[in-house]
Write a protein that holds these residues in place. Structure first.
Motif, PDB file in Angstrom:
ATOM      1  N   HIS A 238      36.965  40.235  68.867  1.00  0.00           N
ATOM      2  CA  HIS A 238      37.313  40.161  67.442  1.00  0.00           C
ATOM      3  C   HIS A 238      38.165  41.348  67.015  1.00  0.00           C
ATOM      4  O   HIS A 238      38.266  42.353  67.715  1.00  0.00           O
ATOM      5  CB  HIS A 238      36.068  40.055  66.546  1.00  0.00           C
ATOM      6  CG  HIS A 238      35.140  41.236  66.596  1.00  0.00           C
ATOM      7  ND1 HIS A 238      34.068  41.301  67.463  1.00  0.00           N
ATOM      8  CD2 HIS A 238      35.107  42.392  65.883  1.00  0.00           C
ATOM      9  CE1 HIS A 238      33.421  42.448  67.266  1.00  0.00           C
ATOM     10  NE2 HIS A 238      34.040  43.139  66.319  1.00  0.00           N
TER      11      HIS A 238
ATOM     12  N   GLU B 132      36.550  39.644  61.990  1.00  0.00           N
ATOM     13  CA  GLU B 132      35.309  40.162  61.405  1.00  0.00           C
ATOM     14  C   GLU B 132      35.674  40.986  60.177  1.00  0.00           C
ATOM     15  O   GLU B 132      36.243  42.078  60.295  1.00  0.00           O
ATOM     16  CB  GLU B 132      34.589  41.046  62.435  1.00  0.00           C
ATOM     17  CG  GLU B 132      33.347  41.755  61.917  1.00  0.00           C
ATOM     18  CD  GLU B 132      32.790  42.791  62.913  1.00  0.00           C
ATOM     19  OE1 GLU B 132      31.617  42.696  63.254  1.00  0.00           O
ATOM     20  OE2 GLU B 132      33.543  43.684  63.344  1.00  0.00           O
TER      21      GLU B 132
ATOM     22  N   HIS C  35      39.114  48.068  63.544  1.00  0.00           N
ATOM     23  CA  HIS C  35      38.870  48.225  64.986  1.00  0.00           C
ATOM     24  C   HIS C  35      39.227  46.966  65.752  1.00  0.00           C
ATOM     25  O   HIS C  35      39.371  45.887  65.182  1.00  0.00           O
ATOM     26  CB  HIS C  35      37.423  48.633  65.275  1.00  0.00           C
ATOM     27  CG  HIS C  35      36.383  47.601  64.908  1.00  0.00           C
ATOM     28  ND1 HIS C  35      35.805  47.521  63.669  1.00  0.00           N
ATOM     29  CD2 HIS C  35      35.813  46.615  65.644  1.00  0.00           C
ATOM     30  CE1 HIS C  35      34.916  46.532  63.650  1.00  0.00           C
ATOM     31  NE2 HIS C  35      34.908  45.966  64.827  1.00  0.00           N
TER      32      HIS C  35
ATOM     33  N   GLU D  86      35.954  48.877  70.260  1.00  0.00           N
ATOM     34  CA  GLU D  86      34.566  48.440  70.431  1.00  0.00           C
ATOM     35  C   GLU D  86      34.465  47.629  71.718  1.00  0.00           C
ATOM     36  O   GLU D  86      35.347  46.817  72.007  1.00  0.00           O
ATOM     37  CB  GLU D  86      34.168  47.573  69.226  1.00  0.00           C
ATOM     38  CG  GLU D  86      32.779  46.955  69.291  1.00  0.00           C
ATOM     39  CD  GLU D  86      32.489  46.051  68.085  1.00  0.00           C
ATOM     40  OE1 GLU D  86      33.252  46.071  67.080  1.00  0.00           O
ATOM     41  OE2 GLU D  86      31.506  45.295  68.146  1.00  0.00           O
TER      42      GLU D  86
END
Ligand code: CO
Length: 134
Positions: free
Chosen positions: A8, A55, A79, A129
């Motif tokens: 994502h 997200e 991110h 991430e």
């Protein structure tokens, strides 16, 4: 390490209620999940875009890192998250190769994922991430 795809993109928004209509009514995605992640002080909204998701992250407290991000840089891309097999060994490998870790140990994220962040100072400014569905 074994990264399969971009899981994502995390996007910081002031308000889910204000942001969701753009993704639904303009881009034509469907929000399929809204979830609060209490320990990160955020509410998240998810949209599928092929194998990748968007997200949206809305701060639920002024102490949230997302609130601070918006304060400093405004709303926007926050991110990038990679789906990785073997998150612990991926973290160990990154650290061994000189990357600074925000999370030395993976923790619980939204959607039942185990997540960990790499420090943007080590990744040309991109908060990164790793996530894995265990
Ligand atoms: Co994320």
């Amino acid at each position: 390490m074994d990264i399969s795809h971009i899981e994502h993109l995390g996007i910081a928004v002031k308000s889910l209620d204000e942001a969701i209509p753009y993704y639904e009514n303009v881009l034509g995605f469907k929000c399929y999940n809204i979830e609060e992640v209490a320990d990160q002080k955020v509410r998240t909204a998810f949209f599928k875009v092929g194998d990748t998701k968007i997200e949206l992250l809305e701060p639920t407290s002024p102490e949230s890192t997302i609130a601070k991000f918006i304060e400093n840089r405004g709303e926007g891309v926050h991110h990038i998250a990679f789906a990785v097999k073997g998150i612990e060994s991926a973290l160990a490998e990154a650290e061994e190769k000189g990357v600074r870790l925000i999370d030395k140990t993976p923790r619980a994220g939204a959607e039942g994922m185990t997540i960990a962040f790499l420090h943007p100072k080590s990744t040309q400014g991109v908060l990164t991430e790793f996530c894995e569905k265990l």
